[in-house]
Motif scaffolding. Sequence first.
Motif, PDB file in Angstrom:
ATOM      1  N   ALA A 200       0.837  -1.212   0.000  1.00 56.12           N
ATOM      2  CA  ALA A 200       0.000   0.000   0.000  1.00 56.12           C
ATOM      3  C   ALA A 200       0.868   1.257   0.000  1.00 56.12           C
ATOM      4  CB  ALA A 200      -0.931  -0.018   1.207  1.00 56.12           C
ATOM      5  N   GLU A 201       1.958   1.232   0.792  1.00 53.72           N
ATOM      6  CA  GLU A 201       2.865   2.384   0.837  1.00 53.72           C
ATOM      7  C   GLU A 201       3.561   2.564  -0.508  1.00 53.72           C
ATOM      8  OE1 GLU A 201       4.853   5.686   2.191  1.00 53.72           O
ATOM      9  OE2 GLU A 201       3.128   4.604   3.056  1.00 53.72           O
ATOM     10  N   GLN A 203       2.347   1.708  -3.439  1.00 52.16           N
ATOM     11  CA  GLN A 203       1.379   2.282  -4.372  1.00 52.16           C
ATOM     12  C   GLN A 203       1.208   3.792  -4.133  1.00 52.16           C
ATOM     13  OE1 GLN A 203      -1.924  -0.468  -3.530  1.00 52.16           O
ATOM     14  NE2 GLN A 203      -1.963  -0.938  -5.729  1.00 52.16           N
ATOM     15  N   ARG A 204       1.268   4.181  -2.861  1.00 53.62           N
ATOM     16  CA  ARG A 204       1.031   5.590  -2.524  1.00 53.62           C
ATOM     17  C   ARG A 204       2.197   6.484  -2.921  1.00 53.62           C
ATOM     18  NH1 ARG A 204       2.268   9.124   1.208  1.00 53.62           N
ATOM     19  NH2 ARG A 204       3.575   7.647   2.335  1.00 53.62           N
ATOM     20  N   SER A 205       3.431   5.989  -2.685  1.00 50.63           N
ATOM     21  CA  SER A 205       4.587   6.879  -2.817  1.00 50.63           C
ATOM     22  C   SER A 205       5.416   6.668  -4.078  1.00 50.63           C
ATOM     23  CB  SER A 205       5.500   6.725  -1.593  1.00 50.63           C
ATOM     24  OG  SER A 205       5.938   5.374  -1.484  1.00 50.63           O
TER      25      SER A 205
END
Length: 399
Positions: A200-201, A203-205
Motif C-alpha cells: 500500500a505504501e 502504491q502511494r509513494s
Amino acid sequence: MSGPEKRALPALDLRLTQENLEDLYEYAPCGYCSCLPDGTLVKLNQTLLSWLGYTREELVANQCLQHLLVMGGRLHYETHCAPLLLLQNHVREISYTLRRKDGSTLPVLMNAVLLRDTDGQPLVVRVTLFDITERRKYEQELIRAKAQAEERREQLARANEQLTLQNGQLTRINAELDSFVYTASHDLRQPIDNMVGLFAELQRSATFHDPEAASMMGMFEEALQQILSTIAGLTEVVQQQRQLEQVPLEMVELQPFTEEIIRSLQPQISDQEATFELDFSAVPTLRLARPSLHSMLYNLLSNALKYAQPGRKPHVSISTARQEGLAVLSVQDNGRGIDLSRHRRELFQLFRRFHPEVVGLGMGLYLVNRLVHQAGGRVEVDSTVGQGTTFRIYLPMVA
C-alpha cells in the motif's frame, strides 16, 4: 377306559413273543462281554466279536478285557476303572478305544457292573459297550469348529487392537495437523499483513514509468488478497473444528432452524428471486450440535445460490426421509451442477473449486463433509451439469 377314551391297540404278532433270548444277546445293537475280576474274558456276544474281528476261541480265557484297549485306555482301566468297580460295584459311561485284530481302532462308551458271590467276594464283571464312532466324529468336529472360532476370535481381537491403534494414531495425526495448520496460518498472517502494508505504501509513494506496471501491481494485489483469504480460511476451519468439539448435542427442530438460515441469506435470495421448499415431516428433528448443523445447512444453501444456473431462478428443496434406520437430510438445487465423472474423488477436498468463474475458496464442501463424519454420518451427491445437484446427508437416528 371306556367310551370315546377307549383306544384300540394294534394286533400283536405272536411271533414276537417267541424271540430267542440267546439271539437277543448275541446280536444286540451293542457289545456285551463278561470277565473275571482280573479282566479275563469268559463270554462275548457276536456283535462285539464282529467289531473286533476275533473268533470267540481267540479271546475267551485267552485275553483280558483291558488288553483289548489301546495303551492309554489300558492304564486307565487298571488304575481307575477296576478299583472303582471294587469300590462301588459299577461304572457308567467311560470312554475307551478298542484295538481291533487288524490294528484299527473303535471308540466305545463302557458301562460295567460287578457281581459278587454269597460271601461278598467279586465274581464276574458284566460289560456293555456302545459304538460311538459317529459321536466321536461329531465331538471332533465340534472341537475343530471351536478351535477355528477361537482362532477367528483372536484374529478379530488382533485386528480390532490394530484398528484401535491406527485410529489413535490418525486422531493424533489429525490433531497435530490441525495444530500445525493453525500455527502456520497464524504465523504467516503477520508477514503477509506487513507485505500488504508495504505494498500500500509502495502504491502511494512510488512512481512507475513502465506502462505494464499498473497491471502488474493489480496482479500482485490480487495475489496478496488470495493469500490472505486462504490463511483466513485455514484458520476458520481449525477454529470451528475446535469449538464444535466442546458443543453439546441437542434436539434441533428443523423447520424453524432452516427458516432462520434462509432469512440470513435474504439479500442474495431477493437479488436472485430464489424460492425454497421445505418438508421435514419424515424426520422433524435431529440430534446434533447446533453450530454443526448450522454450518452444514448454511454452506449447502449458500452454495445453491452462489452456483445458480445463469438465466434461471434458483429453486432449493430441503427435506428429510428415513432409510435403513438412518435420517436422510437432502438439499436439492437446480443450479450449474458438477461434473462428477471428473471431480467426484476431489469433491470434498480442501480448496477444490469446480466453477472458477464463481468467486470462492473451495472450503464449504470440505467443511460439510468433515462435520457430517464427525457426527457419525456420511454424504452422498448426485449431480447433472446444467440441471442441478442433490446432497444427501445420512445421520444416525435418535431412539
